[in-house]
Write an enzyme that holds these catalytic residues in place. Structure first.
Site, PDB file in Angstrom:
ATOM      1  N   GLU A   1      -6.457 -10.687  -1.525  1.00  8.99           N
ATOM      2  CA  GLU A   1      -7.250 -10.506  -0.300  1.00  8.99           C
ATOM      3  C   GLU A   1      -8.737 -10.452  -0.653  1.00  8.99           C
ATOM      4  OE1 GLU A   1      -5.724  -7.263   2.125  1.00  8.99           O
ATOM      5  OE2 GLU A   1      -3.657  -7.769   1.623  1.00  8.99           O
TER       6      GLU A   1
ATOM      7  N   GLU B   1       0.800  -1.237   0.000  1.00  7.86           N
ATOM      8  CA  GLU B   1       0.000   0.000   0.000  1.00  7.86           C
ATOM      9  C   GLU B   1       0.832   1.286   0.000  1.00  7.86           C
ATOM     10  OE1 GLU B   1      -2.807  -0.480   3.223  1.00  7.86           O
ATOM     11  OE2 GLU B   1      -3.509  -2.400   2.459  1.00  7.86           O
TER      12      GLU B   1
HETATM   13  O1  G3I Z   1      -3.538  -7.553  18.704  1.00  4.36           O
HETATM   14  C1  G3I Z   1      -4.470  -6.616  19.260  1.00  4.36           C
HETATM   15  C2  G3I Z   1      -4.968  -7.108  20.587  1.00  4.36           C
HETATM   16  O2  G3I Z   1      -3.898  -7.152  21.487  1.00  4.36           O
HETATM   17  C3  G3I Z   1      -6.075  -6.164  21.073  1.00  4.36           C
HETATM   18  O3  G3I Z   1      -6.620  -6.654  22.268  1.00  4.36           O
HETATM   19  C4  G3I Z   1      -7.175  -6.032  20.022  1.00  4.36           C
HETATM   20  C5  G3I Z   1      -8.242  -5.020  20.451  1.00  4.36           C
HETATM   21  O4  G3I Z   1      -8.864  -4.442  19.344  1.00  4.36           O
HETATM   22  O5  G3I Z   1      -6.614  -5.579  18.837  1.00  4.36           O
HETATM   23  C6  G3I Z   1      -5.638  -6.482  18.317  1.00  4.36           C
HETATM   24  O6  G3I Z   1      -5.138  -5.956  17.139  1.00  4.36           O
HETATM   25  C7  G3I Z   1      -5.994  -6.026  16.021  1.00  4.36           C
HETATM   26  C8  G3I Z   1      -5.280  -6.830  14.941  1.00  4.36           C
HETATM   27  O7  G3I Z   1      -6.026  -6.799  13.738  1.00  4.36           O
HETATM   28  C9  G3I Z   1      -5.087  -8.290  15.333  1.00  4.36           C
HETATM   29  O8  G3I Z   1      -6.315  -8.901  15.552  1.00  4.36           O
HETATM   30  C10 G3I Z   1      -6.251  -4.612  15.547  1.00  4.36           C
HETATM   31  O9  G3I Z   1      -7.038  -3.923  16.479  1.00  4.36           O
HETATM   32  C11 G3I Z   1      -6.959  -4.624  14.206  1.00  4.36           C
HETATM   33  O10 G3I Z   1      -7.013  -3.303  13.698  1.00  4.36           O
HETATM   34  C12 G3I Z   1      -6.172  -5.475  13.231  1.00  4.36           C
HETATM   35  O11 G3I Z   1      -6.883  -5.506  12.027  1.00  4.36           O
HETATM   36  C13 G3I Z   1      -6.168  -6.035  10.945  1.00  4.36           C
HETATM   37  C14 G3I Z   1      -5.991  -4.959   9.880  1.00  4.36           C
HETATM   38  O12 G3I Z   1      -5.333  -5.531   8.750  1.00  4.36           O
HETATM   39  C15 G3I Z   1      -5.189  -3.791  10.345  1.00  4.36           C
HETATM   40  O13 G3I Z   1      -4.878  -2.950   9.282  1.00  4.36           O
HETATM   41  C16 G3I Z   1      -6.957  -7.184  10.395  1.00  4.36           C
HETATM   42  O14 G3I Z   1      -7.010  -8.236  11.368  1.00  4.36           O
HETATM   43  C17 G3I Z   1      -6.301  -7.682   9.125  1.00  4.36           C
HETATM   44  O15 G3I Z   1      -7.148  -8.651   8.528  1.00  4.36           O
HETATM   45  C18 G3I Z   1      -6.128  -6.510   8.169  1.00  4.36           C
HETATM   46  O16 G3I Z   1      -5.516  -6.944   6.978  1.00  4.36           O
HETATM   47  C19 G3I Z   1      -5.259  -5.937   5.999  1.00  4.36           C
HETATM   48  C20 G3I Z   1      -4.060  -6.392   5.202  1.00  4.36           C
HETATM   49  O17 G3I Z   1      -2.978  -6.659   6.059  1.00  4.36           O
HETATM   50  C21 G3I Z   1      -3.682  -5.365   4.145  1.00  4.36           C
HETATM   51  N1  G3I Z   1      -4.805  -5.034   3.312  1.00  4.36           N
HETATM   52  C22 G3I Z   1      -6.029  -4.633   4.006  1.00  4.36           C
HETATM   53  C23 G3I Z   1      -6.415  -5.716   5.015  1.00  4.36           C
HETATM   54  C24 G3I Z   1      -7.743  -5.393   5.690  1.00  4.36           C
HETATM   55  O18 G3I Z   1      -7.630  -4.247   6.481  1.00  4.36           O
END
Ligand code: G3I
Length: 382
Positions: A284, A179
């Site tokens: 994705e 990105e």
């Molecule tokens: O690990 C923390 C945890 O400690 C905490 O308690 C919890 C509370 O919200 O959050 C956890 O982190 C989360 C993380 O995923 C792991 O589950 C984040 O809040 C959450 O924002 C994060 O979201 C991820 C996102 O990328 C962030 O940008 C999604 O799971 C993941 O599927 C998503 O993947 C991205 C690709 O990497 C790139 N393209 C877009 C795609 C969708 O956003």
């Protein structure tokens, strides 16, 4: 309503198949995305799973998977049965692998790799350099100032060398930079760009090549059906090619909706991206069914399917997946892999407090009509 799926039917494999000239990586994905190698199906009863349809053609189908998925029996069985490629959803991102300087954490990534190896699945590494899910420490210099170019390059090189080195020989290919392009086609003013300059992308590819000369290297981004952004991505990869750096493919994330992008836009983008000479991978894939409502919107508008998905919308989703796969198959020489961003609707990042239904399996991990539509598309000759 879920209809009876091919998933539940026993069918005899056929001997004769038609090969797809496709290189597939997981159209690889996010919550531990699964990748499927695209294969074109032989007529009729070739196989019942995406994986077997793919393998009949020496191809791959992928999905994103998280540690939560691979430690859950139902999820892991579904993933291993249906997919032969995996993208770790979060487990190889910088904030997990190097949460603080020089302290590397490979536990979660190792779990995904072990799972993939146990089930003869390929792994797509996601990702090495991104502005998101990267600890603030990475961009901090001394005395509260932003880190300078040399510091950032040293941190980037050390991170890439350590992470890629850890998985050398175990990761088929890496999303080296994720990105980097803005919606207008310019290089995003991320802390990487601001601190290092425009050549940070080239440097990341250079370091990745040094760390594992045998791994494939990819650039990954979203909204590539939008002409301005696509032009920026094409310019970026052409710059890497002009510098004689290794780049094997462009990952088109494919976070799409029911009506957008239009099929002809998907088609056009695919053709233009492939004209760079690179493989095109849908990394994705998911179809968002929820409206883009403002924060605080009336819940009935923001979360219209809280009590279930109407059959009519279920069928629209199936038709959308069928249309999308028809384009992939039309360009089977260009499309090497398809990966979904997550396994079932329960696992999708698109829920975010609402009820979304973007994938091929429902919350009980039962195949949806969309699954049958994809299988049918893969089995259709021509
Ligand atoms: O690990 C923390 C945890 O400690 C905490 O308690 C919890 C509370 O919200 O959050 C956890 O982190 C989360 C993380 O995923 C792991 O589950 C984040 O809040 C959450 O924002 C994060 O979201 C991820 C996102 O990328 C962030 O940008 C999604 O799971 C993941 O599927 C998503 O993947 C991205 C690709 O990497 C790139 N393209 C877009 C795609 C969708 O956003």
């Amino acid at each position: 309503m879920e209809q009876e799926s091919m998933w539940n039917r026993r069918v005899r494999p056929r001997v004769r198949t038609r090969r797809w000239k496709v290189a597939a990586t997981v159209g690889v994905a996010a919550t531990a995305a699964v990748t499927v190698a695209l294969a074109v199906a032989a007529p009729a009863q070739a196989a019942t799973t995406l994986r077997s349809l793919a393998e009949a053609k020496s191809r791959y189908f992928g999905t994103a998977l998280t540690v939560g998925d691979v430690t859950n029996g139902t999820e892991s069985n579904l993933a291993a049965t249906q997919f032969d490629m995996v993208t770790p959803g979060n487990e190889m991102k910088w904030d997990t692998t190097e949460p603080s300087r020089g302290n590397f954490n490979f536990g979660p990534g190792d779990q995904i790799v072990s799972f993939a190896q146990a089930h003869t699945m390929r792994v797509r590494g996601h990702n090495l350099v991104w502005h998101s899910q990267t600890g603030a420490w990475v961009f901090q210099g001394s005395e509260g100032k932003p880190a300078d170019r040399e510091t950032l390059l040293a941190r980037m090189r050390d991170h890439i060398r350590t992470v890629v080195g850890r998985y050398k020989g175990k990761i088929h290919g890496w999303d080296v930079v994720n990105e980097a392009i803005d919606e207008d086609g310019s290089l995003r003013k991320s802390p990487w760009q601001v601190g290092i300059g425009d050549d940070y992308v080239a440097k990341a590819f250079e370091f990745a090549r040094e760390a594992d000369p045998d791994a494939e290297l990819y650039y990954n981004d979203f909204n590539l059906e939008k002409p301005a952004k696509r032009a920026g991505v094409i310019k970026l990869v052409q710059d890497l090619q002009a510098r004689k750096l290794r780049i094997d493919g462009i990952g088109n994330q494919a976070h799409w909706r029911l009506d957008t992008p239009a099929i002809d836009e998907i088609d056009k983008a695919l053709v233009e991206l492939h004209a760079t000479g690179l493989k095109v991978m849908f990394t994705e894939l998911d179809i968002n069914l929820l409206p883009n409502t403002p924060r605080g919107a009336d819940p009935s508008a923001a979360n219209p399917y809280a009590n279930g998905l109407p059959d009519e919308v279920q069928q629209q989703l199936a038709r959308r997946y069928a249309d999308v796969f028809r384009v992939f198959l039309k360009h089977r020489d260009a499309v090497t892999r398809v990966t979904f961003w997550g396994l079932s609707d329960a696992d999708s990042w698109l829920n975010r407090g609402r009820m979304n239904y973007p994938l091929l399996w429902d919350r009980q991990r039962r195949p949806k009509p969309a699954f049958d539509a994809v299988v049918q598309a893969l089995r259709t000759p021509g």
